[in-house]
Design a protein around this motif. Structure first.
Motif, PDB file in Angstrom:
ATOM      1  N   THR A   1      30.757  42.102  39.762  1.00  0.00           N
ATOM      2  CA  THR A   1      30.035  43.218  39.139  1.00  0.00           C
ATOM      3  C   THR A   1      30.575  43.400  37.724  1.00  0.00           C
ATOM      4  O   THR A   1      31.702  42.984  37.430  1.00  0.00           O
ATOM      5  CB  THR A   1      30.227  44.566  39.890  1.00  0.00           C
ATOM      6  OG1 THR A   1      31.484  45.151  39.476  1.00  0.00           O
ATOM      7  CG2 THR A   1      30.192  44.395  41.395  1.00  0.00           C
ATOM      8  N   PRO A   2      29.801  44.026  36.844  1.00  0.00           N
ATOM      9  CA  PRO A   2      30.317  44.292  35.496  1.00  0.00           C
ATOM     10  C   PRO A   2      31.161  45.568  35.463  1.00  0.00           C
ATOM     11  O   PRO A   2      31.553  46.018  34.395  1.00  0.00           O
ATOM     12  CB  PRO A   2      29.022  44.472  34.675  1.00  0.00           C
ATOM     13  CG  PRO A   2      28.014  44.951  35.664  1.00  0.00           C
ATOM     14  CD  PRO A   2      28.406  44.428  37.011  1.00  0.00           C
ATOM     15  N   PHE A   3      31.447  46.141  36.620  1.00  0.00           N
ATOM     16  CA  PHE A   3      32.114  47.444  36.651  1.00  0.00           C
ATOM     17  C   PHE A   3      33.627  47.303  36.814  1.00  0.00           C
ATOM     18  O   PHE A   3      34.121  46.286  37.296  1.00  0.00           O
ATOM     19  CB  PHE A   3      31.548  48.303  37.785  1.00  0.00           C
ATOM     20  CG  PHE A   3      30.065  48.482  37.690  1.00  0.00           C
ATOM     21  CD1 PHE A   3      29.506  49.086  36.574  1.00  0.00           C
ATOM     22  CD2 PHE A   3      29.228  48.012  38.689  1.00  0.00           C
ATOM     23  CE1 PHE A   3      28.131  49.243  36.469  1.00  0.00           C
ATOM     24  CE2 PHE A   3      27.856  48.168  38.593  1.00  0.00           C
ATOM     25  CZ  PHE A   3      27.302  48.780  37.479  1.00  0.00           C
ATOM     26  N   TYR A   4      34.300  48.377  36.453  1.00  0.00           N
ATOM     27  CA  TYR A   4      35.756  48.440  36.502  1.00  0.00           C
ATOM     28  C   TYR A   4      36.287  48.101  37.900  1.00  0.00           C
ATOM     29  O   TYR A   4      37.318  47.462  38.048  1.00  0.00           O
ATOM     30  CB  TYR A   4      36.184  49.849  36.097  1.00  0.00           C
ATOM     31  CG  TYR A   4      37.664  50.086  36.113  1.00  0.00           C
ATOM     32  CD1 TYR A   4      38.452  49.642  35.047  1.00  0.00           C
ATOM     33  CD2 TYR A   4      38.273  50.741  37.181  1.00  0.00           C
ATOM     34  CE1 TYR A   4      39.816  49.852  35.056  1.00  0.00           C
ATOM     35  CE2 TYR A   4      39.629  50.951  37.198  1.00  0.00           C
ATOM     36  CZ  TYR A   4      40.398  50.511  36.138  1.00  0.00           C
ATOM     37  OH  TYR A   4      41.748  50.714  36.157  1.00  0.00           O
ATOM     38  N   ILE A   5      35.566  48.511  38.927  1.00  0.00           N
ATOM     39  CA  ILE A   5      36.031  48.323  40.312  1.00  0.00           C
ATOM     40  C   ILE A   5      36.116  46.849  40.709  1.00  0.00           C
ATOM     41  O   ILE A   5      36.831  46.488  41.637  1.00  0.00           O
ATOM     42  CB  ILE A   5      35.138  49.118  41.289  1.00  0.00           C
ATOM     43  CG1 ILE A   5      35.743  49.132  42.704  1.00  0.00           C
ATOM     44  CG2 ILE A   5      33.710  48.575  41.351  1.00  0.00           C
ATOM     45  CD1 ILE A   5      35.642  50.415  43.420  1.00  0.00           C
ATOM     46  N   GLY A   6      35.427  45.975  40.000  1.00  0.00           N
ATOM     47  CA  GLY A   6      35.495  44.549  40.311  1.00  0.00           C
ATOM     48  C   GLY A   6      34.425  44.136  41.306  1.00  0.00           C
ATOM     49  O   GLY A   6      33.349  44.732  41.361  1.00  0.00           O
ATOM     50  N   ALA A   7      34.732  43.121  42.109  1.00  0.00           N
ATOM     51  CA  ALA A   7      33.734  42.538  42.998  1.00  0.00           C
ATOM     52  C   ALA A   7      33.289  43.530  44.070  1.00  0.00           C
ATOM     53  O   ALA A   7      34.028  44.435  44.454  1.00  0.00           O
ATOM     54  CB  ALA A   7      34.303  41.292  43.659  1.00  0.00           C
ATOM     55  N   VAL A   8      32.053  43.350  44.529  1.00  0.00           N
ATOM     56  CA  VAL A   8      31.511  44.189  45.600  1.00  0.00           C
ATOM     57  C   VAL A   8      31.271  43.284  46.815  1.00  0.00           C
ATOM     58  O   VAL A   8      30.964  42.101  46.665  1.00  0.00           O
ATOM     59  CB  VAL A   8      30.202  44.889  45.134  1.00  0.00           C
ATOM     60  CG1 VAL A   8      29.077  43.893  44.852  1.00  0.00           C
ATOM     61  CG2 VAL A   8      29.720  45.917  46.151  1.00  0.00           C
ATOM     62  N   ASN A   9      31.438  43.853  48.004  1.00  0.00           N
ATOM     63  CA  ASN A   9      31.159  43.096  49.228  1.00  0.00           C
ATOM     64  C   ASN A   9      29.771  43.433  49.744  1.00  0.00           C
ATOM     65  O   ASN A   9      29.427  44.610  49.889  1.00  0.00           O
ATOM     66  CB  ASN A   9      32.145  43.474  50.341  1.00  0.00           C
ATOM     67  CG  ASN A   9      33.574  43.134  49.982  1.00  0.00           C
ATOM     68  OD1 ASN A   9      33.841  42.089  49.390  1.00  0.00           O
ATOM     69  ND2 ASN A   9      34.498  44.011  50.326  1.00  0.00           N
ATOM     70  N   VAL A  10      28.984  42.385  50.012  1.00  0.00           N
ATOM     71  CA  VAL A  10      27.747  42.593  50.762  1.00  0.00           C
ATOM     72  C   VAL A  10      27.929  41.843  52.084  1.00  0.00           C
ATOM     73  O   VAL A  10      28.798  40.975  52.201  1.00  0.00           O
ATOM     74  CB  VAL A  10      26.498  42.116  49.982  1.00  0.00           C
ATOM     75  CG1 VAL A  10      26.451  42.778  48.618  1.00  0.00           C
ATOM     76  CG2 VAL A  10      26.461  40.599  49.837  1.00  0.00           C
TER      77      VAL A  10
END
Ligand SMILES: [Zn+2]
Ligand SMILES: [Zn+2]
Length: 320
Positions: free
Chosen positions: A10-19
């Motif tokens: 993701t482009p967000f601070y939190i980093g990768a997202v899990n699906v």
């Protein structure tokens, strides 16, 4: 029923997202990742590794409507043609209503956020919005607490777990007490209760922390053996995480209350005192966190609340 985690950038601070891919009939994807080229490429690769393409997806289920989780929902639905998108009814309105709506602006004003800060929060939100297509209510089927998502080989029970957002949902496989919890349970950080309008009474604020504590207890009531979160590694020892979260929340309650000077403070002032280094999107998350804790302390009778000049000022109780 096999639950297959796929990590997407993701482009967000939190980093990768899990699906999560449920490779059963009907093929189901829980959360989608943000609407970026990198995320869709990674998703296609993850599906391909399991012998599938986006065209095989029959059901798209969203834990909540944050951009990193729902961004690709509409384009995936269109690619898969007859796939259905499921989301809790409090999320579609919530997403439509985020910062661009008057009620949300009023929440920030009441929290004492200065106008220039509100303007920069809105500008940042405009940037975030590009990572998701909007989801209209008529595009979605509603997730209802207690419903079952049925598969050939079993089912996932829908559990409404509000807190992080009003319509956040978790999914429980009761056979082995596995939970897919979205951003309700994150291994390394405590989820941020994001400031939101109450879905039932828009003149009120959603009591995010009180709701969140109930949701955590509800997840715990399943005695989960494995919890898949929206970010980071799965949680094997939910009891340890539950106790750690409660301790962190208690500590934050104490530091929020302690930060209030004699003359009282707005949520914005509390957020600056407790999170002095928060800037950009973090100043929005910081004021969200402050509001959540102040509401909770107020509901427990630990703080008094006065409204002056359209802003809410919290004071410690005289006996303190
Ligand atoms: Zn989220
Ligand atoms: Zn997330």
């Amino acid at each position: 029923m096999k639950i297959i985690p796929i990590s997407l950038p993701t482009p967000f601070y939190i980093g990768a997202v899990n699906v999560y891919l449920i490779k059963e009939d009907p093929v189901t994807l829980i959360d989608t990742g943000p609407k970026t080229r990198d995320a869709i490429d990674a998703l296609r690769a993850g599906l391909r590794a399991n012998g599938l393409t986006t065209g095989d997806i029959r059901r798209i289920v969203l834990t909540h409507a944050h951009e990193d989780h729902c961004g690709l929902a509409r384009s995936l639905r269109d690619e898969a043609q007859d796939a259905e998108v499921f989301v809790h009814g409090w999320e579609t309105g919530h997403r439509a209503a985020r910062l661009e709506h008057e009620e949300n602006l009023r929440l920030l004003q009441r929290a004492g956020v200065p106008d220039d800060e509100i303007q920069s929060m809105r500008r940042l939100y405009e940037e975030v919005r590009q990572y998701a297509d909007s989801l209209d209510e008529d595009h979605c089927r509603e997730l209802v607490d207690g419903d079952e998502l049925e598969f050939d080989t079993g089912a996932l029970r829908v559990v409404h777990t509000p807190g992080h957002t009003p319509g956040s949902c978790s999914f429980v496989r009761e056979a082995d007490r596995t939970v897919i919890a979205g951003d309700c349970v994150l291994k390394r950080i405590t989820p941020n209760p994001v400031i939101a309008v109450d879905p039932i009474d828009p003149s009120r604020r959603f009591r995010s922390l009180a709701e969140y504590l109930v949701s955590l207890a509800r997840v715990r009531s399943f005695a989960p053996t494995l919890v898949y979160g929206g970010h980071g590694d799965p949680v094997h020892d939910f009891e340890e995480l539950f106790n750690r979260y409660l301790k962190l929340i208690r500590e934050r309650q104490a530091s929020v209350i302690a930060s209030i000077p004699k003359g009282g403070a707005t949520a914005w002032e509390v957020s600056r005192a407790v999170f002095p280094n928060a800037d950009d999107v973090h100043s929005f998350l910081a004021v969200s966190e402050a509001v959540a804790h102040l509401d909770y302390a107020h509901s427990e009778g630990k703080l008094a609340l006065e409204i002056g000049d359209g802003r809410e000022v919290y004071r410690r109780m005289p006996t303190d």
